[in-house]
Write an enzyme that holds these catalytic residues in place. Structure first.
Site, PDB file in Angstrom:
ATOM      1  N   ALA A  63       6.104 -11.141   4.052  1.00  0.00           N
ATOM      2  CA  ALA A  63       5.606 -10.923   5.493  1.00  0.00           C
ATOM      3  C   ALA A  63       4.177 -11.099   5.723  1.00  0.00           C
ATOM      4  O   ALA A  63       3.528 -10.725   6.448  1.00  0.00           O
ATOM      5  CB  ALA A  63       6.130  -9.652   5.760  1.00  0.00           C
TER       6      ALA A  63
ATOM      7  N   ALA B  91       0.413  -7.249  -4.655  1.00  0.00           N
ATOM      8  CA  ALA B  91       0.152  -5.821  -5.128  1.00  0.00           C
ATOM      9  C   ALA B  91       1.127  -5.379  -6.312  1.00  0.00           C
ATOM     10  O   ALA B  91       0.821  -4.728  -6.993  1.00  0.00           O
ATOM     11  CB  ALA B  91       0.825  -4.753  -4.047  1.00  0.00           C
TER      12      ALA B  91
ATOM     13  N   ASP C  38      -5.923 -12.106  -1.242  1.00  0.00           N
ATOM     14  CA  ASP C  38      -4.951 -11.170  -1.329  1.00  0.00           C
ATOM     15  C   ASP C  38      -5.445 -10.309  -2.401  1.00  0.00           C
ATOM     16  O   ASP C  38      -5.379  -8.899  -2.641  1.00  0.00           O
ATOM     17  CB  ASP C  38      -3.378 -11.570  -1.437  1.00  0.00           C
ATOM     18  CG  ASP C  38      -2.838 -12.108  -0.147  1.00  0.00           C
ATOM     19  OD1 ASP C  38      -3.636 -12.478   0.851  1.00  0.00           O
ATOM     20  OD2 ASP C  38      -1.682 -12.062  -0.218  1.00  0.00           O
TER      21      ASP C  38
END
Ligand code: PMV
Length: 307
Positions: A98, A105, A146
């Site tokens: 998404a 993570a 990210d």
């Protein structure tokens, strides 16, 4: 041994960041990955990841398995040849594919939990480097934004191949994230932008320069405690993303719905074509903007305060 890692959103500069322009990203702590490493009662490296229905011993997974390969890479990097008998429990509230950084993570939390379990302390820089290597395995040519924002868990002003710049906001502000529910095909949109850039590089270079200016002004506005300036910047950035063909009808519907519900500005966030959009809101209007997004077809919303 426990470790946690937040989700993230890109506030400004996605795609342009691939072409060495700055982008801004912030952590989203409402969603996170939690990893727990415990001694196992039976031999092997046992992985329990209920959200993806995974319960398996490491050696039974194919070598390119998205979680198995991360664990193998971490052991290899830490120089661990004899694997310990452990259970690795992975829980996550970050929606997958998404644009909220779920993959990075998981990697950050796994690297931290496993290295702590082995009593090896890694610096943020080492964690970030290792997770970037893992991101490259999965995504080809990621810019590295990210892994950086998730590792440092702070707002970052990110430029490829430049020293990492984290910064603080002078005043908190509220963002509503709206999810189209359509998986964001980041690799595809990045590839399409590359083809268009190759065909008409002059036009795209101009767009990237405009976006670079937006990221720069946005950082100054955030640091100097004037986040209300971000609304207009988001609207402009969204227009450039539309010109780059990475928006979609579903994203545009949500962006317009957020503005109609009183958001100060809105744009897609991340790779585009699906995934998320974000809207800057007055905290008092956050709930009604979120409701407006749900009525316009959002599958999920997250209200987050950026500190
Ligand atoms: O879809 P996300 O949130 O992983 O963001 C992709 C951001 C891009 O700039 C499009 C690609 C990249 O690697 O930076």
């Amino acid at each position: 041994m426990k470790a946690t890692a937040p989700g993230k959103i890109i506030l400004f500069g996605e795609h342009a960041v691939v072409y060495n322009r700055p982008a801004l990203a912030v952590p989203v702590e409402q969603v996170h990955v939690d990893v727990d490493v415990l001694d196992a009662n039976e031999p092997g490296v046992w992985i329990h990841a209920p959200v993806i229905n995974l319960q398996a011993e490491l050696s039974t997974l194919p070598s390119d398995h998205p979680i198995g390969s991360v664990i193998l890479k971490v052991f290899q990097h830490l120089g661990i040849l004899t694997f310990p008998n452990i259970s690795i429990i992975i829980n996550s509230t970050i929606p997958v594919a998404a644009g909220l950084g779920s993959g990075a993570a998981v990697s950050v939390a796994l690297v931290r939990a496993l290295s702590s379990f082995m009593s090896l302390s890694l610096t943020n820089e080492q964690v970030n480097q290792l997770v970037f290597e893992i991101e490259k395995l999965h995504h080809g040519t990621p810019s590295g934004i990210d892994n950086t924002v998730i590792t440092y868990n702070m707002p970052v002003y990110y430029m490829k191949d430049k020293p990492i710049e984290t910064f603080r906001s002078g005043k908190p502000f509220t963002i509503v994230v709206g999810d189209t529910g359509i998986p964001a095909p980041t690799k595809e949109s990045v590839g399409d932008v590359r083809r268009l850039w190759l065909r008409d590089s002059n036009r795209f270079e101009v767009i990237f320069n405009e976006i670079a200016q937006i990221s720069l002004i946005a950082r100054r506005s955030i640091e100097s405690g004037r986040p209300e300036m971000l609304g207009e910047l988001m609207d402009h950035n969204h227009e450039f993303l539309q010109q780059m063909t990475v928006s979609s009808p579903e994203l545009d519907v949500l962006v317009y719905a957020a503005r109609k519900a009183g958001a100060l500005g809105a744009k897609l966030s991340g790779g585009g074509r699906g995934g998320n959009m974000i809207a800057l809101v007055d905290p008092a209007l956050a709930e009604s903007v979120a409701e407006g997004l749900m009525s316009a077809g959002a599958k999920r919303t997250i209200i987050t305060e950026i500190k």
